[in-house]
Structures are given as structure tokens and as C-alpha cells.
Scaffold this motif. Structure first.
Motif, mmCIF file in Angstrom:
data_model
loop_
_atom_site.group_PDB
_atom_site.id
_atom_site.type_symbol
_atom_site.label_atom_id
_atom_site.label_comp_id
_atom_site.label_asym_id
_atom_site.label_seq_id
_atom_site.Cartn_x
_atom_site.Cartn_y
_atom_site.Cartn_z
ATOM 1 N N UNK A 96 -44.479 36.021 -53.810
ATOM 2 C CA UNK A 96 -45.868 36.292 -54.180
ATOM 3 C C UNK A 96 -45.939 36.625 -55.665
ATOM 4 N N UNK A 97 -46.728 35.831 -56.362
ATOM 5 C CA UNK A 97 -46.870 35.945 -57.815
ATOM 6 C C UNK A 97 -48.323 36.251 -58.131
ATOM 7 N N UNK A 98 -48.561 37.256 -58.990
ATOM 8 C CA UNK A 98 -49.916 37.571 -59.441
ATOM 9 C C UNK A 98 -49.981 37.385 -60.951
ATOM 10 N N UNK A 99 -51.081 36.791 -61.417
ATOM 11 C CA UNK A 99 -51.202 36.386 -62.811
ATOM 12 C C UNK A 99 -52.486 36.951 -63.398
ATOM 13 N N UNK A 100 -52.386 37.532 -64.580
ATOM 14 C CA UNK A 100 -53.596 37.915 -65.309
ATOM 15 C C UNK A 100 -54.404 36.651 -65.598
ATOM 16 N N UNK A 101 -55.724 36.657 -65.413
ATOM 17 C CA UNK A 101 -56.505 35.418 -65.527
ATOM 18 C C UNK A 101 -56.379 34.730 -66.874
ATOM 19 N N UNK A 102 -56.137 35.502 -67.933
ATOM 20 C CA UNK A 102 -56.015 34.910 -69.263
ATOM 21 C C UNK A 102 -54.754 34.072 -69.406
ATOM 22 N N UNK A 103 -53.814 34.201 -68.457
ATOM 23 C CA UNK A 103 -52.553 33.462 -68.517
ATOM 24 C C UNK A 103 -52.493 32.337 -67.493
ATOM 25 N N UNK A 120 -37.870 23.625 -51.082
ATOM 26 C CA UNK A 120 -39.136 23.164 -50.488
ATOM 27 C C UNK A 120 -39.624 24.014 -49.326
ATOM 28 N N UNK A 121 -38.760 24.770 -48.677
ATOM 29 C CA UNK A 121 -39.188 25.584 -47.546
ATOM 30 C C UNK A 121 -39.695 26.968 -47.969
ATOM 31 N N UNK A 122 -39.548 27.312 -49.243
ATOM 32 C CA UNK A 122 -40.013 28.613 -49.727
ATOM 33 C C UNK A 122 -41.541 28.644 -49.740
ATOM 34 N N UNK A 123 -42.124 29.665 -49.113
ATOM 35 C CA UNK A 123 -43.571 29.845 -49.153
ATOM 36 C C UNK A 123 -43.939 30.607 -50.423
ATOM 37 N N UNK A 124 -45.006 30.184 -51.093
ATOM 38 C CA UNK A 124 -45.424 30.806 -52.349
ATOM 39 C C UNK A 124 -46.906 31.163 -52.270
ATOM 40 N N UNK A 125 -47.237 32.389 -52.631
ATOM 41 C CA UNK A 125 -48.625 32.834 -52.777
ATOM 42 C C UNK A 125 -48.872 33.115 -54.252
ATOM 43 N N UNK A 126 -49.971 32.592 -54.804
ATOM 44 C CA UNK A 126 -50.350 32.826 -56.195
ATOM 45 C C UNK A 126 -51.706 33.519 -56.211
ATOM 46 N N UNK A 127 -51.763 34.689 -56.828
ATOM 47 C CA UNK A 127 -52.993 35.476 -56.918
ATOM 48 C C UNK A 127 -53.371 35.641 -58.388
ATOM 49 N N UNK A 276 -34.798 44.732 -55.383
ATOM 50 C CA UNK A 276 -33.995 43.602 -55.883
ATOM 51 C C UNK A 276 -34.729 42.276 -55.677
ATOM 52 N N UNK A 277 -34.654 41.424 -56.668
ATOM 53 C CA UNK A 277 -35.328 40.128 -56.586
ATOM 54 C C UNK A 277 -34.563 39.182 -55.682
ATOM 55 N N UNK A 278 -35.309 38.368 -54.944
ATOM 56 C CA UNK A 278 -34.702 37.317 -54.138
ATOM 57 C C UNK A 278 -34.311 36.136 -55.000
ATOM 58 N N UNK A 279 -33.671 35.179 -54.363
ATOM 59 C CA UNK A 279 -33.194 33.999 -55.078
ATOM 60 C C UNK A 279 -34.351 33.213 -55.697
ATOM 61 N N UNK A 280 -35.464 33.077 -54.971
ATOM 62 C CA UNK A 280 -36.598 32.330 -55.490
ATOM 63 C C UNK A 280 -37.195 32.978 -56.720
ATOM 64 N N UNK A 281 -37.368 34.308 -56.686
ATOM 65 C CA UNK A 281 -37.924 35.023 -57.836
ATOM 66 C C UNK A 281 -37.004 34.917 -59.043
ATOM 67 N N UNK A 282 -35.705 35.057 -58.816
ATOM 68 C CA UNK A 282 -34.753 34.952 -59.942
ATOM 69 C C UNK A 282 -34.777 33.554 -60.543
ATOM 70 N N UNK A 283 -34.858 32.551 -59.687
ATOM 71 C CA UNK A 283 -34.879 31.183 -60.191
ATOM 72 C C UNK A 283 -36.177 30.884 -60.931
ATOM 73 N N UNK A 284 -37.302 31.410 -60.434
ATOM 74 C CA UNK A 284 -38.584 31.212 -61.110
ATOM 75 C C UNK A 284 -38.542 31.794 -62.519
ATOM 76 N N UNK A 285 -37.990 32.987 -62.662
ATOM 77 C CA UNK A 285 -37.893 33.606 -63.995
ATOM 78 C C UNK A 285 -37.019 32.760 -64.911
ATOM 79 N N UNK A 286 -35.910 32.269 -64.373
ATOM 80 C CA UNK A 286 -35.018 31.426 -65.184
ATOM 81 C C UNK A 286 -35.721 30.140 -65.617
ATOM 82 N N UNK A 287 -36.559 29.574 -64.747
ATOM 83 C CA UNK A 287 -37.293 28.360 -65.089
ATOM 84 C C UNK A 287 -38.401 28.621 -66.089
ATOM 85 N N UNK A 288 -38.982 29.800 -66.052
ATOM 86 C CA UNK A 288 -40.066 30.147 -66.973
ATOM 87 C C UNK A 288 -39.553 30.340 -68.403
ATOM 88 N N UNK A 289 -38.362 30.865 -68.556
ATOM 89 C CA UNK A 289 -37.900 31.260 -69.894
ATOM 90 C C UNK A 289 -37.859 30.092 -70.878
#
Length: 294
Positions: A96-103, A120-127, A276-289
Motif C-alpha cells: 500500500x502506497x500513499x502519495x501526496x497529490x502534488x507528486x 505479477x501476483x503482488x496486490x498493490x493499493x495506491x492512495x 521491516x519492509x517486504x520484498x515488494x516495498x524494497x524493490x519499489x524503492x530500488x526502482x524509484x531511485x
């Protein structure tokens, strides 16, 4: 059972390779074993899958009819095996990822697209919510990651990774009385500024973006933009947000006589230090950098 996973792989290998010997080489088996396995499948299914001759091996209509579902089953099995391995390595069920609207126009969606390809089986919520609300959700354990602007001060409950920067530019509405003028210090210091700023007692706001003596406060850049467009004051707003409005003439960029008309703020992805972050969260951060362009 004729159509178990090994037989499906063998059946598709024969279809793709065009002969028992070529399929055997692809699978690391001997040709006689592949031929016998196909014959056993045909006997159990009571279907002829391949027409055999001295010169070629041709799939029957029945084989072609079974092929699409066989490929789907093999692909789903591979996904299931990959998901099981990822769960073993620490993949969370949902991110679950939450984003400030300006971003919302930042590069997070590209990172999520790559994450979806890898898991592909990871469920993602974006708020999306104002930054203060996003951080409250984070501290309450309602979300895993928050994508926000840098915060003034340090919160010991948080860990974060700096990603890049966003440029804020000074803008006002074209109907403002001072629109189009080069503003002197005595003018902008007394001109109403509309800013995203907290009202908490004792909270230090960023002095780089709060420069006027007359100040209206909001909890988001979207609210600030609405007030600026109504001609009620000027503001520093994200470049990505105002570029279309500047191009359309709905906003004007201010020129100051004695200071820059832009400020750069860093963008962070934030998570709770005690979770502690899960594998998906850690990978998302690595992809964002590497992908974030501020």
C-alpha cells in the motif's frame, strides 16, 4: 493422469520443435523417452496428437485445439512457482502506497509497472491524500510507503530514502493587480502569499518557501492552486503541476527583483522504522531511485 505438468511441457516442446529428437534435445532427454511419453499421453487421452511419417511429425487438429490451454496452464504454473519463491524470500501479499497529490505526476507509476512485471501476483493499493494525512496514515500502520516532500525536522519513527527533487516556481493569476510586473522586495514582502504550511504551535515551517509577511495557509498544493487561480495571492507551486497552466496562460510566473523565483524541494519515500519492509516495498524503492527525475 495424462495432462500433468511434465507432460504439458513435453507436449509443447514437441509442438515447438517439430520432432521428437529436437524436443528431446531441448528437454535434455533421449528421443525414445519423448516418443514413448507422447504415445502414453495419446493412449490415456484416447486422442491422436501427432501424425507420424518417415519424413515429418505433424500435430493433429486435436493437438492444436489443446495447445492454447496447455500454454496457459504452463504459464500459470510458472507464475505460481515464481510467486511461491518470492513469498519464501519475503514478498508481502499487498503493498500500500500513499502519495501526496502534488507528486502524482512523478515517476512512481513507471516503477510500479516494472514491479508488476517482476511480481505479477503482488496486490498493490495506491492512495492519494494531503501530505500531513499521508504521514498520519503511515504512523497509524495503514500504509507501507509514503511518497512526500521533505519534512522540516526529523521524526524518529520514520526511515526514508531521498529520491530526487521537485522545482517549485512562483506564480500568480493573470488577473492579479501586480501580474506581469517585476516585484521589488517591499512589494512581495507585503503581498499575500498562499502556502502549504502547518498551523501546529511550535512547528517550524520551511523559510525557503514562506517569504511574505501576509500569509494564508493550506494543507495541500491543490488547495493553494485554487486560491491562486482565484487571484487571492501568489504561491510557490510544483513545476509539473503548473506547466500546463503556464503554457495556457492561466497562470503567470512571477519575476522578483532581488531573489530567485524558484525553490527546489527534495522528494522522499518514507516508511515506519519499526516495520521491516517486504520484498515488494524494497524493490519499489530500488526502482524509484534511478527512475525519478526531479
Amino acid at each position: 493422469m495424462a495432462l500433468h505438468s511434465d507432460n504439458l511441457l513435453l507436449f509443447l516442446a514437441v509442438l515447438d520443435q517439430g520432432s521428437f529428437s529436437a524436443a528431446a534435445r531441448a528437454l535434455g532427454r533421449v528421443p525414445s523417452a519423448v516418443s514413448m511419453a507422447v504415445a502414453q499421453m495419446e493412449a490415456e487421452l484416447e486422442l491422436r496428437l501427432f501424425e507420424r511419417s518417415t519424413r515429418e511429425l505433424r500435430p493433429t487438429e486435436e493437438a492444436r485445439a489443446l495447445e492454447p490451454q496447455a500454454r496457459q496452464l504452463v504459464a500459470r504454473l510458472a507464475q505460481l512457482q515464481a510467486h511461491a519463491l518470492a513469498l519464501h524470500q519475503g514478498l508481502e501479499r499487498r503493498l500500500t502506497l500513499a502519495i501526496a497529490p502534488e507528486l502524482l505526476s512523478a515517476a512512481w507509476s513507471e516503477a510500479l509497472a516494472q514491479l508488476a512485471d517482476e511480481y505479477p501476483a503482488l496486490e498493490v493499493d495506491v492512495l492519494s491524500a494531503p501530505q500531513a494525512a499521508v504521514l498520519r496514515m503511515l504512523h497509524a500502520g495503514e500504509i507501507d510507503l509514503a511518497l512526500v516532500f521533505e519534512r522540516v525536522g526529523f521524526d524518529e519513527r520514520e526511515s526514508f530514502q531521498e529520491l530526487g527533487s521537485e522545482r517549485l516556481v512562483a506564480v500568480m493569476a493573470p488577473q492579479h493587480p501586480l501580474a506581469g510586473q517585476r516585484l521589488r522586495q517591499d512589494q512581495w514582502a507585503e503581498l499575500r502569499q498562499i502556502a502549504v504550511a502547518r498551523r501546529d504551535a511550535g512547528t517550524a515551517d520551511d523559510p525557503r518557501v514562506l517569504v511574505s509577511r501576509r500569509l494564508w495557509r493550506t494543507d495541500s498544493h491543490l488547495a493553494t492552486l485554487s486560491l491562486v487561480q482565484a487571484g487571492l495571492g501568489w504561491a510557490f507551486l510544483p513545476q509539473r503541476m503548473v506547466d500546463p497552466l503556464l503554457e495556457a496562460g492561466a497562470l503567470l510566473q512571477i519575476e522578483f527583483e532581488n531573489m530567485s523565483n524558484e525553490v527546489r524541494l527534495w522528494v522522499d519515500v518514507v516508511w515506519r522504522r519499526d516495520r521491516p519492509l517486504g520484498l515488494g516495498a524494497r524493490r519499489f524503492i530500488a526502482l524509484m531511485r534511478p527512475g525519478y527525475q526531479g
